[in-house]
Design a protein around this motif. Structure first.
Motif, mmCIF file in Angstrom:
data_model
loop_
_atom_site.group_PDB
_atom_site.id
_atom_site.type_symbol
_atom_site.label_atom_id
_atom_site.label_comp_id
_atom_site.label_asym_id
_atom_site.label_seq_id
_atom_site.Cartn_x
_atom_site.Cartn_y
_atom_site.Cartn_z
ATOM 1 N N PHE A 79 -10.310 3.853 3.582
ATOM 2 C CA PHE A 79 -9.465 2.714 3.937
ATOM 3 C C PHE A 79 -8.251 3.192 4.716
ATOM 4 O O PHE A 79 -7.626 4.198 4.377
ATOM 5 C CB PHE A 79 -8.996 2.006 2.657
ATOM 6 N N SER A 80 -7.910 2.458 5.792
ATOM 7 C CA SER A 80 -6.754 2.834 6.611
ATOM 8 C C SER A 80 -6.063 1.582 7.130
ATOM 9 O O SER A 80 -6.522 0.455 6.903
ATOM 10 C CB SER A 80 -7.196 3.677 7.816
ATOM 11 N N ALA A 81 -4.958 1.805 7.854
ATOM 12 C CA ALA A 81 -4.243 0.702 8.500
ATOM 13 C C ALA A 81 -5.162 -0.058 9.467
ATOM 14 O O ALA A 81 -4.939 -1.241 9.736
ATOM 15 C CB ALA A 81 -3.023 1.233 9.254
ATOM 16 N N PRO A 116 -5.085 8.591 7.814
ATOM 17 C CA PRO A 116 -5.601 9.906 7.388
ATOM 18 C C PRO A 116 -4.769 11.052 7.949
ATOM 19 O O PRO A 116 -4.079 10.898 8.962
ATOM 20 C CB PRO A 116 -7.021 9.934 7.950
ATOM 21 N N GLY A 117 -4.828 12.195 7.297
ATOM 22 C CA GLY A 117 -4.070 13.358 7.747
ATOM 23 C C GLY A 117 -4.691 14.029 8.965
ATOM 24 O O GLY A 117 -3.988 14.489 9.858
ATOM 25 N N ALA A 153 2.869 2.787 8.295
ATOM 26 C CA ALA A 153 1.755 3.713 8.055
ATOM 27 C C ALA A 153 2.113 5.135 8.441
ATOM 28 O O ALA A 153 1.673 6.104 7.807
ATOM 29 C CB ALA A 153 0.522 3.246 8.831
ATOM 30 N N GLN A 154 2.910 5.260 9.495
ATOM 31 C CA GLN A 154 3.261 6.580 9.989
ATOM 32 C C GLN A 154 4.263 7.291 9.081
ATOM 33 O O GLN A 154 4.294 8.514 9.015
ATOM 34 C CB GLN A 154 3.859 6.434 11.387
ATOM 35 N N ARG A 155 5.090 6.499 8.416
ATOM 36 C CA ARG A 155 6.170 7.078 7.620
ATOM 37 C C ARG A 155 5.834 7.277 6.161
ATOM 38 O O ARG A 155 6.562 7.961 5.452
ATOM 39 C CB ARG A 155 7.415 6.206 7.737
ATOM 40 N N HIS A 156 4.777 6.606 5.689
ATOM 41 C CA HIS A 156 4.443 6.689 4.270
ATOM 42 C C HIS A 156 2.970 7.004 4.104
ATOM 43 O O HIS A 156 2.183 6.818 5.029
ATOM 44 C CB HIS A 156 4.792 5.364 3.585
ATOM 45 N N GLU A 185 0.843 -1.210 0.000
ATOM 46 C CA GLU A 185 0.000 0.000 0.000
ATOM 47 C C GLU A 185 0.871 1.250 0.000
ATOM 48 O O GLU A 185 0.526 2.272 -0.610
ATOM 49 C CB GLU A 185 -0.922 0.030 1.227
ATOM 50 N N ALA A 186 1.991 1.176 0.715
ATOM 51 C CA ALA A 186 2.887 2.330 0.825
ATOM 52 C C ALA A 186 3.825 2.448 -0.380
ATOM 53 O O ALA A 186 4.560 3.438 -0.489
ATOM 54 C CB ALA A 186 3.698 2.228 2.117
ATOM 55 N N GLY A 187 3.812 1.431 -1.236
ATOM 56 C CA GLY A 187 4.685 1.470 -2.416
ATOM 57 C C GLY A 187 6.160 1.333 -2.097
ATOM 58 O O GLY A 187 7.010 1.910 -2.779
#
Lengths: 212, 212
Positions: free
Chosen positions: B160-162, B88-89, B80-83, B30-32
């Motif tokens: 969609f989220s972690a 969500p923001g 999730a926190q780094r990418h 998801e983060a690529g």
């Protein structure tokens, strides 16, 4: 903004501090944040008003400034992220502290919860006595590995963190069974947690409500 | 900096994607973020070299730039926190997504794990058949509450989220038992997760190693 958490109207442990509001109270005390408590009965926990805050009908919940959270892990993390004293500043050390929070909740607490289930939900079943050593063995297996990792260190990763707060809170739940006493370094680690003034205040606050 | 995760040399599920490296692979997709995998045998998992990375002798671990983490929850959160793409923001929505991660791991996964324990560690015990409905009932109780909360929403809290990544990963482990099928909206929710291209890539990558 004022913080409101929920807790049992009367905790099943009679004030031993094992309900999950204690870990949230502890985090708030470490962070130096005042809070209010709304007590919830077992019946009210399963009603729509509380389910809107906690989909699984449990305690604690956390409300602040329009934000409503549940899950003690998420609440402690939220407090730790916003205030000092619970997470290190260094990004690697911070990630490791968060790792220990998850380890406490995902790896160490489940076998300890199984012991409660075996006692209180299956204690009258014909297999209860014969199954108990298996349940206790699975706790010992995890505590043995945790004990080896901790060794004679004071805390899990350098300075006290939210990871220790959560691990001590989880280990406390294994103490009534006597299993914790089989690991002297873990018992001493838990005692160091309990000796912290913030824990003492949190414990006293829940005890004032729940003691018989 | 290159990322290295660990996974089973041969997963016990034969490539069904239920081992915990899959959720980490999914988050990285998801983060690529590209990653390498180091496979670990069951024997090597209990040896000092691996225990230095994972005190409980499990997989996955995560290494990047001198940082070494364990616990799939902590690893997914770190990614999730780094990418982008997993949290969500908005700070309130972000805290709620983290809440769902903890809910998946602390509230929904433990009763599902108990089913594996009942089958694979206690399946030959005299109480196995009689106890199974109790274990399944505890899963249904949690899924029922989750199902009521989700309703006909697409994801647990808007986008969609972690939190969804973790909940879908946990629910997948309940599917082989047939219990998930009793909750059509949860089964559809899991199918939406599986349909994501990032999940497809993660699944294929673990399957290439583990399929019989």
């Amino acid at each position: 903004m004022s913080i409101v958490i929920t807790a049992f109207e009367k905790s099943p442990d009679g004030g031993m501090g094992l309900a999950r509001d204690t870990r949230v109270r502890w985090a708030l005390e470490e962070a130096g944040r005042p809070y209010d408590v709304r007590l919830v009965s077992f019946q009210a926990m399963k009603e729509p008003a509380h389910l809107a805050a906690h989909p699984f009908g449990q305690i604690p919940t956390y409300e602040e400034d329009g934000l409503c959270l549940f899950e003690s892990g998420a609440i402690v993390f939220h407090i730790a992220q916003r205030h000092g004293g619970l997470l290190p500043g260094d990004s690697h050390a911070r990630a490791r502290a968060v790792t220990w929070m998850f380890a406490a909740l995902s790896t160490v607490e489940p076998p300890i919860l199984d012991l409660s289930i075996a006692r209180f939900q299956e204690g009258d079943k014909p297999w209860a006595a014969e199954r108990m050593p298996l349940v206790a063995g699975r706790i010992r297996q995890r505590l043995d590995m945790l004990s080896r990792h901790l060794g004679d260190a004071e805390w899990l990763d350098g300075a006290f963190s939210a990871g220790d707060l959560m691990m001590v809170s989880v280990l406390l739940r294994a103490r009534p069974s006597g299993i914790l006493d089989g690991f002297p370094n873990l018992a001493a680690y838990v005692a160091r947690g309990e000796a912290r003034p913030a824990y003492q205040r949190a414990f006293a606050a829940q005890r004032a409500i729940n003691a018989p």
